[in-house]
Design a protein around this motif. Structure first.
Motif, PDB file in Angstrom:
ATOM      1  N   ALA A 134       0.837  -1.207   0.000  1.00 55.29           N
ATOM      2  CA  ALA A 134       0.000   0.000   0.000  1.00 55.29           C
ATOM      3  C   ALA A 134       0.866   1.249   0.000  1.00 55.29           C
ATOM      4  CB  ALA A 134      -0.926  -0.002   1.211  1.00 55.29           C
ATOM      5  N   LYS A 135       1.903   1.233   0.811  1.00 56.62           N
ATOM      6  CA  LYS A 135       2.801   2.397   0.889  1.00 56.62           C
ATOM      7  C   LYS A 135       3.535   2.600  -0.435  1.00 56.62           C
ATOM      8  CE  LYS A 135       6.327   4.425   3.829  1.00 56.62           C
ATOM      9  NZ  LYS A 135       7.166   4.253   5.023  1.00 56.62           N
ATOM     10  N   LYS A 136       4.021   1.512  -1.020  1.00 55.49           N
ATOM     11  CA  LYS A 136       4.769   1.578  -2.281  1.00 55.49           C
ATOM     12  C   LYS A 136       3.912   2.153  -3.414  1.00 55.49           C
ATOM     13  CE  LYS A 136       7.556  -0.188  -5.639  1.00 55.49           C
ATOM     14  NZ  LYS A 136       8.565   0.648  -6.171  1.00 55.49           N
ATOM     15  N   PHE A 137       2.638   1.750  -3.486  1.00 60.87           N
ATOM     16  CA  PHE A 137       1.776   2.172  -4.590  1.00 60.87           C
ATOM     17  C   PHE A 137       0.908   3.383  -4.242  1.00 60.87           C
ATOM     18  CE2 PHE A 137       2.976  -2.109  -5.689  1.00 60.87           C
ATOM     19  CZ  PHE A 137       3.217  -2.020  -7.043  1.00 60.87           C
ATOM     20  N   GLY A 138       0.994   3.860  -3.011  1.00 60.08           N
ATOM     21  CA  GLY A 138       0.246   5.051  -2.618  1.00 60.08           C
ATOM     22  C   GLY A 138      -1.255   4.838  -2.571  1.00 60.08           C
ATOM     23  N   ILE A 139      -1.670   3.644  -2.158  1.00 57.16           N
ATOM     24  CA  ILE A 139      -3.089   3.340  -2.048  1.00 57.16           C
ATOM     25  C   ILE A 139      -3.358   2.755  -0.663  1.00 57.16           C
ATOM     26  CG2 ILE A 139      -3.475   3.018  -4.522  1.00 57.16           C
ATOM     27  CD1 ILE A 139      -3.142   0.049  -4.158  1.00 57.16           C
ATOM     28  N   SER A 140      -4.619   2.542  -0.342  1.00 56.55           N
ATOM     29  CA  SER A 140      -4.974   2.023   0.979  1.00 56.55           C
ATOM     30  C   SER A 140      -4.722   0.516   1.073  1.00 56.55           C
ATOM     31  CB  SER A 140      -6.438   2.310   1.291  1.00 56.55           C
ATOM     32  OG  SER A 140      -7.269   1.488   0.503  1.00 56.55           O
ATOM     33  N   LYS A 141      -4.593   0.049   2.315  1.00 60.40           N
ATOM     34  CA  LYS A 141      -4.434  -1.391   2.548  1.00 60.40           C
ATOM     35  C   LYS A 141      -5.668  -2.136   2.047  1.00 60.40           C
ATOM     36  CE  LYS A 141      -3.808  -0.861   6.900  1.00 60.40           C
ATOM     37  NZ  LYS A 141      -3.632  -1.132   8.338  1.00 60.40           N
ATOM     38  N   SER A 142      -6.835  -1.521   2.210  1.00 59.17           N
ATOM     39  CA  SER A 142      -8.079  -2.146   1.750  1.00 59.17           C
ATOM     40  C   SER A 142      -8.067  -2.358   0.246  1.00 59.17           C
ATOM     41  CB  SER A 142      -9.281  -1.282   2.124  1.00 59.17           C
ATOM     42  OG  SER A 142      -9.370  -1.139   3.506  1.00 59.17           O
ATOM     43  N   THR A 143      -7.552  -1.396  -0.489  1.00 56.55           N
ATOM     44  CA  THR A 143      -7.482  -1.502  -1.950  1.00 56.55           C
ATOM     45  C   THR A 143      -6.517  -2.598  -2.358  1.00 56.55           C
ATOM     46  OG1 THR A 143      -8.026   0.832  -2.196  1.00 56.55           O
ATOM     47  CG2 THR A 143      -7.012  -0.249  -4.092  1.00 56.55           C
ATOM     48  N   VAL A 144      -5.363  -2.659  -1.696  1.00 55.09           N
ATOM     49  CA  VAL A 144      -4.393  -3.722  -1.993  1.00 55.09           C
ATOM     50  C   VAL A 144      -5.041  -5.074  -1.752  1.00 55.09           C
ATOM     51  CG1 VAL A 144      -2.228  -4.810  -1.253  1.00 55.09           C
ATOM     52  CG2 VAL A 144      -2.360  -2.321  -1.476  1.00 55.09           C
ATOM     53  N   HIS A 145      -5.699  -5.219  -0.626  1.00 58.28           N
ATOM     54  CA  HIS A 145      -6.321  -6.488  -0.279  1.00 58.28           C
ATOM     55  C   HIS A 145      -7.411  -6.861  -1.291  1.00 58.28           C
ATOM     56  CE1 HIS A 145      -8.584  -9.439   2.135  1.00 58.28           C
ATOM     57  NE2 HIS A 145      -7.391  -9.722   2.597  1.00 58.28           N
ATOM     58  N   LYS A 146      -8.258  -5.908  -1.633  1.00 57.49           N
ATOM     59  CA  LYS A 146      -9.346  -6.178  -2.593  1.00 57.49           C
ATOM     60  C   LYS A 146      -8.769  -6.553  -3.964  1.00 57.49           C
ATOM     61  CE  LYS A 146     -13.744  -4.376  -4.157  1.00 57.49           C
ATOM     62  NZ  LYS A 146     -14.753  -5.029  -3.326  1.00 57.49           N
ATOM     63  N   ASP A 147      -7.745  -5.821  -4.405  1.00 56.25           N
ATOM     64  CA  ASP A 147      -7.116  -6.120  -5.695  1.00 56.25           C
ATOM     65  C   ASP A 147      -6.528  -7.528  -5.708  1.00 56.25           C
ATOM     66  OD1 ASP A 147      -7.752  -3.650  -6.728  1.00 56.25           O
ATOM     67  OD2 ASP A 147      -5.701  -2.875  -6.737  1.00 56.25           O
TER      68      ASP A 147
END
Length: 85
Positions: free
Chosen positions: A27-40
């Motif tokens: 999430a930090k690397k891509f500048g998005i939320s943990k929720s978005t990483v998990h959903k993706d």
């Protein structure tokens, strides 16, 4: 699903598999939320690339099993630095 979302999901998954990164690190690397990483990585990737989804799931499962250890180490470090001041 929008093309950029599919591309992002595959890119994040590749990063996690290559580096064994945690959801938080990705999430930090891509500048998005943990929720978005998990959903993706958990939901969207199953449809886009099932084989990659399995690989990511393996890494995420290992990270989940080890998180209590990382948390303990972080807490230990925190208190070691606090007492050194």
């Amino acid at each position: 699903m929008k093309d950029y979302i599919e591309e992002r999901a595959v890119e994040i998954a590749g990063y996690i598999v290559e580096t064994k990164a945690t959801v938080r690190q990705a999430a930090k690397k891509f500048g998005i939320s943990k929720s978005t990483v998990h959903k993706d990585c958990v939901e969207r990737l199953k449809v886009i690339n099932p084989a990659l989804a399995i690989e990511v799931r393996k890494v995420l499962d290992v990270n989940k099993q080890e998180r209590h250890i990382r948390g303990g180490i972080a807490t230990r470090e925190k208190y070691l630095h606090a007492h050194m001041r």
